[in-house]
Design an enzyme around this catalytic site. Structure first.
Site, PDB file in Angstrom:
ATOM      1  N   HIS A 135      27.697 -30.102  33.593  1.00  0.00           N
ATOM      2  CA  HIS A 135      28.359 -28.984  33.068  1.00  0.00           C
ATOM      3  C   HIS A 135      27.728 -27.844  32.214  1.00  0.00           C
ATOM      4  CE1 HIS A 135      32.568 -30.411  34.021  1.00  0.00           C
ATOM      5  NE2 HIS A 135      32.280 -31.484  33.974  1.00  0.00           N
TER       6      HIS A 135
ATOM      7  N   GLU B 145      27.044 -36.858  34.046  1.00  0.00           N
ATOM      8  CA  GLU B 145      28.203 -36.056  34.502  1.00  0.00           C
ATOM      9  C   GLU B 145      28.361 -34.995  33.631  1.00  0.00           C
ATOM     10  OE1 GLU B 145      29.802 -36.358  37.387  1.00  0.00           O
ATOM     11  OE2 GLU B 145      29.293 -38.469  38.077  1.00  0.00           O
TER      12      GLU B 145
ATOM     13  N   LYS C  43      40.767 -37.805  36.146  1.00  0.00           N
ATOM     14  CA  LYS C  43      40.410 -36.502  35.670  1.00  0.00           C
ATOM     15  C   LYS C  43      40.227 -35.313  36.703  1.00  0.00           C
ATOM     16  CE  LYS C  43      37.005 -38.745  34.409  1.00  0.00           C
ATOM     17  NZ  LYS C  43      37.701 -39.928  34.660  1.00  0.00           N
TER      18      LYS C  43
END
Lengths: 403, 403
Positions: free
Chosen positions: B272, B268, B197
Site C-alpha cells: 500500500h 502486505e 478483508k
C-alpha cells in the site's frame, strides 16, 4: 427486506418527528397516526407533509392536569386497566428496589436526548401547551377523522401494519404495558416499539413476555436515544473486552429553542436535583420552576440518574445494572450542547489490559435526531426479527452483536 | 439462548485467540479445531488450555512458499476447486471494478487490527515461522489426531456444530468461498463466519447466496476488527443522520512484540506504500522488507487502503462504497499504538445539521482483542439469526439496527 408499513400512536414531539424522519428512509411507509381525538389512516401511505403542517403547533391534548381529568374516553379506558388485578400470577422479574425507586422518577428522567424529546410530547399532551381547542391535532389534517377510540382504531387495521411505534405521553406506569396487552389480545402479530425510559416499565413488559411471544409480537422497549442509541453503542463498545467494569453515559442537551415544548422535561429533571424528588417537583408551580432555573443560570447538571440503560444492559448479559451510570447537563438558554454526549465503556481485554472505548455524538446532532433515527433503526431491525419468528420482549442491546 | 457449539478451522493467531476468548464467554463451547495436519474433536468441549499450551509456538504449516508447494492434500484439494468451472451461471453481484482492483491488494491490507491478526495466521501458516517439524500443530495436543482431510473431518461432525469460524490463512481468493461450497454440499445448516478483508471475496460469497440460503447456512463475512467491529460501529453511528457523507476508519497498531508473527502483514502493508503494489511486495526479500522498514524508522503510514468495510457498508444500504476511507499507522518497533483507532461518521441530521459521530478504541486494546471479541459477538448473533431461519450471506453491518 420488503417494505414496512407502520403506525404511530401519539403525535407529540416523537411521533411527529418520527413521521418526518421516516420520509428519509427507504422502505418505511407510515399508514396510520393518531392522537387522543383523531386518527389518520391511509393504507397507501399518509401524506406526512400535510399531516405535519396541519398539526404544527396544534397538538390534541387533555386539560392541564393530566389523564385523571382527561376528557379522552380512550385514554381513560387504557388507564382504568391499571387498577384491574392482573390475570396471571407472574411476579415482576425486575421487581427489585431499583425498579421501584426508579419508578418514582420514571416519567422522563429528563434532560437526556430521549427524555427531552419524549417529554416534548408530555408537555404538549399533559400540559396542553399547544392545544388550540376544537379541531386540534390529527383531526385538523385533511386525512384525520375524529375518534374516541384511536388505539382501538389502529388495532382494527393492524393486519395491515408491520410495526407500531408507541410515542404516547408518559402516563401511568402500566399505560404502555396495557397497550401491549390490548394488541396481544387483538391477535396483532407484528412489532411494538417504544422509547420509554422507566426501568419499572421494562419489568412490567417482561411480565407479559410469554403473552407477547404467544401472540407473535416482537416488543422492543427503550429504543430512543438513552436508553436506545447509547445503550446500543455500549453494547458494541464492550466487544473488545471479556469483562466490563463500567458503562458511563453522559449527555448534553441545549434546549433554548425547544424549551417551551419541554417544560415537562425540565420539571422532571428538577426531581433529580439535590433537595427534590418527583413528588416535590410535581407540586412546583411554573414560577417556582423558573426560580430554580434562574438560580442555576439556566444550566442544570445531573449525576447518577436512574435510567433504564442499566436494566437493558444487564438483561443483555453485558454488565450489572449497578455498573451503569447516567448523567448529563441541560442548558435551557442555549441550543449549543453544554457538554458532548459520550458513552464510555471500561473493561479488561482477554490479554489483561484495562481500557476505555468511547462513542461520541457530534454536538450538532439534536436530541430529536438521536431519538428518531435510532427508533426507526431499531424498528426496522425488529420487523426483521419479527418476520423471522423471534417474538417476545427485547431491549436495544439485544438487537446488537452478542457479548 | 441455548449453548453454542462451534468449530474453528485454523489454529493460527485468530483461531488460537478465538478459542482463548471463548473461555471468557458464556454459552460458547469449542468442540473442534483443526489445522493442516491435525484435528481435535470433543463434543463435550475441548480442553482449550491444553490445546493452546501444546501448540504454542508450534503451529502446523506448509513449506515457505505457500499452498502450491504444500504437502497438505487437504488444502490442495480445496485449492484445486478454484480452477473448476462454476456449476451455475450466476454473475458476480459485486463484480465491478472495485471488486477487481481490490482483489489485487486483497490478502491482508495489513496493519489494521484484523489484518495484522489475520496475517499472524498467514505468517505462521504460509511462511512456516513457527513450524517445528513432525508433530507440529494440533497433533501435538493430547486431543489431536493426524488427518489429511481436516475440513472434511469437521464437515463430518458438523451436525453437532452450530457455527464454524473460518480462521484460515489467506490463500487463493476463492479459498473461503469454496469452503462454503463444501459445507453447503454436505448439507450443513449452521453458521459460517470469517474475518476476511477482501472485497472480492465478499462478491464471491454473494454469488453463492442462494446456494447457502437453500442449505440453511448463515454466512457472516468480514467479522473481525476492520471490517467487522469498526464497520458495526459505523453502522450504529449513522443512526443520527438521514444522509451519510463520509465514513473514515483510521487505525493504529503497535506490533513490536507481535512483529515476528506478523511478517506477512508487514509485507502486505508495504504493497500500500507509494511505489509498491501486491506483486512487487510479494517479490521482496526479507532483507529488502527490513530495509524499507528501516527507511521508515519502523513506522508505516497508510492512506486510502482498499478494505471491505466499503462494500459491507454499501450492501447494508448505509452509504456508497466510495464514501468510505480506510487508513492507519503501523509501528513495528513499539507495542504502543502510534495513533488511536477511530471511526468517524459524518452525516446530516433530519433537521439539517451536519455533524460527526465518533467511536474510539482505547489505546490499550490489542488488535487481537478487537478481532476476536467481535468475531465471537457476531458469531453469537449469527447463530440466533440462523436458528430463526435467516440464511444467506450477511455483513456485520446487517446484524446491526438498520439505517
Amino acid at each position: 427486506m420488503t417494505d414496512i408499513d407502520f403506525a404511530v400512536l401519539g403525535t407529540g414531539g416523537i411521533g411527529r418527528r418520527t413521521l418526518e424522519v421516516s420520509q428519509h428512509k427507504e422502505g418505511l411507509t407510515p399508514v396510520a397516526a393518531c392522537d387522543r381525538n383523531g386518527i389518520a389512516i391511509d393504507r397507501g401511505g399518509l401524506d406526512v407533509e400535510e399531516l405535519l403542517d396541519a398539526t404544527e403547533g396544534n397538538i390534541a391534548s387533555g386539560p392541564q392536569s393530566g389523564p385523571e381529568q382527561s376528557s379522552s374516553a380512550e385514554l381513560r379506558s387504557a388507564d382504568s386497566r391499571a387498577a384491574k388485578p392482573r390475570d396471571d400470577g407472574d411476579q415482576p422479574r425486575d421487581g427489585d428496589d431499583r425498579g421501584d425507586t426508579d419508578g418514582s422518577n420514571a416519567a422522563t428522567d429528563g434532560g437526556a436526548a430521549a427524555d427531552a424529546a419524549a417529554s416534548a410530547a408530555d408537555a404538549a399532551a399533559s400540559s396542553g401547551v399547544k392545544q388550540t381547542g376544537e379541531g386540534a391535532g390529527v383531526v385538523a389534517s385533511e386525512q384525520g377523522e375524529p375518534t374516541e377510540t384511536p388505539i382501538d382504531d389502529v388495532i382494527e387495521i393492524s393486519d395491515a401494519v408491520d410495526a407500531v411505534l408507541i410515542a404516547l405521553p408518559n402516563l401511568e406506569h402500566d399505560f404502555i404495558p396495557n397497550i401491549a396487552d390490548r394488541f396481544a389480545e387483538a391477535a396483532y402479530s407484528g412489532v411494538l416499539i417504544d422509547v420509554l425510559k422507566r426501568s419499572r416499565v421494562i419489568g412490567m413488559l417482561d411480565e407479559r413476555a410469554d403473552q407477547l411471544e404467544d401472540a407473535g409480537i416482537t416488543f422492543v422497549c427503550g429504543a430512543g436515544a438513552t436508553p436506545g442509541f447509547l445503550t446500543g453503542a455500549a453494547a458494541l463498545a464492550v466487544q473488545s473486552f471479556v469483562e466490563v467494569h463500567e458503562v458511563d453515559i453522559w449527555w448534553g442537551v441545549g434546549l433554548k429553542s425547544g424549551y417551551e415544548d419541554n417544560r415537562g422535561t425540565v420539571r422532571e429533571d428538577i426531581a433529580h436535583l439535590d433537595g427534590y424528588d418527583v413528588e416535590t417537583a410535581r407540586d412546583l408551580s411554573d414560577e417556582e420552576i423558573e426560580e430554580i432555573i434562574e438560580a442555576h443560570d439556566g444550566v442544570l447538571e445531573f449525576h447518577d440518574m436512574e435510567h433504564a440503560d442499566d436494566v437493558l444492559l444487564e438483561r443483555a448479559g453485558i454488565c450489572d445494572a449497578e455498573d451503569v451510570t447516567v448523567g448529563g447537563i441541560l442548558d435551557v438558554r442555549s441550543d449549543e450542547k453544554p457538554t458532548t454526549t459520550t458513552v464510555s465503556v471500561t473493561g479488561t481485554t482477554f490479554d489483561g489490559e484495562r481500557a476505555t472505548n468511547t462513542f461520541e455524538l457530534g454536538d450538532e446532532t439534536s436530541m430529536a435526531a438521536n431519538v428518531n433515527g435510532p427508533a426507526l433503526g431499531y424498528l426496522k431491525a425488529a420487523v426483521r426479527r419479527n418476520r423471522a419468528g423471534e417474538h417476545g420482549v427485547f431491549g436495544p442491546a439485544e438487537l446488537m452483536p452478542s457479548f
